[in-house]
Design an enzyme around this catalytic site. Sequence first.
Site, PDB file in Angstrom:
ATOM      1  N   GLU A  70       0.809  -1.217   0.000  1.00  0.00           N
ATOM      2  CA  GLU A  70       0.000   0.000   0.000  1.00  0.00           C
ATOM      3  C   GLU A  70       0.849   1.277   0.000  1.00  0.00           C
ATOM      4  OE1 GLU A  70      -4.262  -0.670   1.621  1.00  0.00           O
ATOM      5  OE2 GLU A  70      -2.868  -0.766   3.322  1.00  0.00           O
ATOM      6  N   HIS A 125      -0.120   5.701   7.810  1.00  0.00           N
ATOM      7  CA  HIS A 125      -1.318   4.909   7.502  1.00  0.00           C
ATOM      8  C   HIS A 125      -1.470   3.835   8.562  1.00  0.00           C
ATOM      9  CE1 HIS A 125      -4.312   2.356   5.836  1.00  0.00           C
ATOM     10  NE2 HIS A 125      -3.471   1.372   5.634  1.00  0.00           N
ATOM     11  N   HIS A 143     -11.355   0.152   7.013  1.00  0.00           N
ATOM     12  CA  HIS A 143      -9.934  -0.083   6.796  1.00  0.00           C
ATOM     13  C   HIS A 143      -9.059   0.611   7.852  1.00  0.00           C
ATOM     14  CE1 HIS A 143      -6.510  -0.168   3.544  1.00  0.00           C
ATOM     15  NE2 HIS A 143      -6.019  -0.187   4.754  1.00  0.00           N
ATOM     16  N   HIS A 181      -4.388   1.177  11.070  1.00  0.00           N
ATOM     17  CA  HIS A 181      -5.700   0.599  11.386  1.00  0.00           C
ATOM     18  C   HIS A 181      -6.067   0.982  12.825  1.00  0.00           C
ATOM     19  CE1 HIS A 181      -4.184  -2.779   8.490  1.00  0.00           C
ATOM     20  NE2 HIS A 181      -4.480  -1.673   7.830  1.00  0.00           N
TER      21      HIS A 181
END
Lengths: 267, 267, 267, 267
Positions: free
Chosen positions: C110, C129, C199, C131
Amino acid sequence: MMAFPPFRRPCGISQQRTAMAATSPTGAPPRSGVAVDPALIDDLVAASRILAAEGVLDGYGHVSMRHPGNPERYLMSRSLAPALVTAEDIMELDLDSNPVDARGRTMFRERFIHGMIFKARPDVMAVVHSHSPAVIPFGITPVPMKPTFHMAGFLYQEPPVFEIRDVAGWTNMLITDNRLGAALADTLGQNPVALMRGHGNVVVGPSVPIAVFRAIYTEVNARLQAAAIAIGGPINYISAEEGAARDKVERDVGRAWELWKRKALGK
Amino acid sequence: MMAFPPFRRPCGISQQRTAMAATSPTGAPPRSGVAVDPALIDDLVAASRILAAEGVLDGYGHVSMRHPGNPERYLMSRSLAPALVTAEDIMELDLDSNPVDARGRTMFRERFIHGMIFKARPDVMAVVHSHSPAVIPFGITPVPMKPTFHMAGFLYQEPPVFEIRDVAGWTNMLITDNRLGAALADTLGQNPVALMRGHGNVVVGPSVPIAVFRAIYTEVNARLQAAAIAIGGPINYISAEEGAARDKVERDVGRAWELWKRKALGK
Amino acid sequence: MMAFPPFRRPCGISQQRTAMAATSPTGAPPRSGVAVDPALIDDLVAASRILAAEGVLDGYGHVSMRHPGNPERYLMSRSLAPALVTAEDIMELDLDSNPVDARGRTMFRERFIHGMIFKARPDVMAVVHSHSPAVIPFGITPVPMKPTFHMAGFLYQEPPVFEIRDVAGWTNMLITDNRLGAALADTLGQNPVALMRGHGNVVVGPSVPIAVFRAIYTEVNARLQAAAIAIGGPINYISAEEGAARDKVERDVGRAWELWKRKALGK
Amino acid sequence: MMAFPPFRRPCGISQQRTAMAATSPTGAPPRSGVAVDPALIDDLVAASRILAAEGVLDGYGHVSMRHPGNPERYLMSRSLAPALVTAEDIMELDLDSNPVDARGRTMFRERFIHGMIFKARPDVMAVVHSHSPAVIPFGITPVPMKPTFHMAGFLYQEPPVFEIRDVAGWTNMLITDNRLGAALADTLGQNPVALMRGHGNVVVGPSVPIAVFRAIYTEVNARLQAAAIAIGGPINYISAEEGAARDKVERDVGRAWELWKRKALGK
């Protein structure tokens, strides 16, 4: 990270001394029962530290065991944070919570909880008093505690709630004498657990490991029950029949006891 | 796992120096009071680390104590994450929050909280300012904090909520001068705790251990109150009479203090 | 308890090598910018471990920084759990997320999130980034994230929610190419945070410490907002004016950054 | 802090012995398959400790793997708290859960869960049974578990709930024979996860790391789903199409597996 005092007593004979100290002439202080197996003292110390490590106790609360050689006595730490207890701190008291051999040690102000329960419940061999955090909300709301899963099956005997206002009006909430201790023991009745409104709870058992097991899973169950309520809908609790069927299973807590000891004692 | 700086000051004399440094000629900087017992400095350092270890403080927030030898001064760390504070970092300030002997050290921008509370409340010997996480929601909802259990009985004096908008309009939310500090002290009034809307809270006490005790149990109580609300039904809080009866009990926080020190300082 | 690899690179020269490796003839691979100050690489490694230690990242997620000497490049770990990253694992990529000098190392699938945001936002110097667990519920319910306290004041710019279904229909939810990365960057717009439905989220900042700060307080704020909602009543959020006034304060995250580094790196 | 037994078996040959021990004459006990690669035993031991370290297992619950050399056998620890398991504790059982070479070791009372699932599901290579705390509320309320984020995409196959009352009336809730194990396997069907009302859940997978991954993210998802429900509003879950698209991604759990092993095993 925590540099707690060593768990093992510095000298094996000390337990013997604690237990046999008050073989003094008649009158007060009460005479001791018989010597206590050091391994049982170790279990009591472990219980104190386990309950702290598992989040049932913080700086307050206490655990006791009935004297294995004299049912009219019980054993309990001097006034000390549970995580810091060592075998040297264990004192012997009679069921009116007088010390056998105080040696200047300060006692818990709420020791009367233990003495009066041991007096009222011959089947009880160990008592835990805690401010178990997830349990407290169930003592101040109308929602009764019920068992959400088999590990807390013993809660099929729905914990009664002790209201100190009913017996003593406005107080500082503490069980500081035998009269209050007896009132709490009366509320507990034949149950394994009683909640104390705005205070905490008491948990009893036929052995130290079983009382510890029940205290831990009472806390866990409170978390699960609160979560189930928040999710919503009718909750399918463990039935009385299922809870009762757990009684025999529960006698075998050795697997968890060994783990908890390792975690709490680092050995 | 955390390699924090050593807790003990490298040299015992340093405290003496800190406290007596500003025996300079008249005018600014303000002159110090008298030398401070190093054990009291140690308590202040311990308080900072305890509040971090117990989750009341994160990288921000601070704790102060009134100078034991001069009520017109207070002691507080230089600007530093609370878990990292050592005795060397403790500075002396006057009640307008001017440093006695800055020696180039950066001060907390919000020190005015402390100075103005010490000025308004002669009974207060220690102040904690935190972003205590479970407490923040009670500062931004209409639900008042109330004591759910005896350990938080001091909350029978319902914490007022300080709204910085009322005194300063749109701000960056910080108490960065004496005017804002005085407004907060005014909201606090004679209470042990005040919430700060969208920011955190202040907790005061007659000693460092008691202020720490109250800060920790304010956080614990917020968790329990939120849990009780989620469970539902009318909540049976600690009454004003019960809360007031806790005042005397609360003076004896030694048992928890010893535990917290061990956990926070690893000794 | 965790025996993570040592934090310091084994040899100081390695960074130099990483940064300057692709000074090869024209054509692919893209040529590197200039050598990177090892202290900046250390910050990037620290960021990765801090975000793991603070519960924003688990075994997944990543943090990147724009190449300090070449705005058309960025730096990021090879594919590895964030808690395990060392300076040796840092790779250089161009803004289309091609590696400058792969040397057989596997890249995050990603990484296009990072490249496309750096391309769209010249002001952004670091991208996280994650979760982040408490944030995910706000990406799948109609309730927008709003700042509950001043530390999360940057959320006054309400985080938009990226819906991958709108641009790609049914997918495995991953941002695995530049088209999807560009769509996410488009949703992010000029905001500091964007949620990704089902996500996680992306957080950006003008420096690595500020991006880390924002990622951590986005998680904390999500917990506080959920708690405030559960307590009930209209919630008094940080206003846009207050949030905007935090911009300048937020530039100074050094106090928390030092603490987080100590906790995450054990030194 | 926990002084667990060393992870590595004391002697490399022991696995060989475990696996090949029952090459005894015909009749009971069942003969073993073939020798097991010690690295696979290590994975099974790691799985047990990982699930304890990540909060899926406490003192109870267990994980098993199908014998890599004989699909009619499976491998599982003797009765022991999961955090304490070592390679020496791994036993071989047939699919009726008879031990190949008990050597006096006590087996888990609920091993029939594992045997019957391996019998019913040839695709399953590993089984986890836990009292995963956040999951239990979903087994006792009418609210079905659904995937809130991509990491738990495998839950697009909505976990059925096993009700032991339907097959056995009032019990102690345990799966203590093959009949109950078969009933549970029947409820599981072709799903990766089944809940057990008032008890816990079972999670299966095509490898030990994938079963562990699913058990951990089933727990995480339960927390996130409960949080989303509490925030309120219709919840936008991962769709069946998205969940199915995760199947291929999920095969690559190596990044998390390495991290979990480090955390659980301290190396």
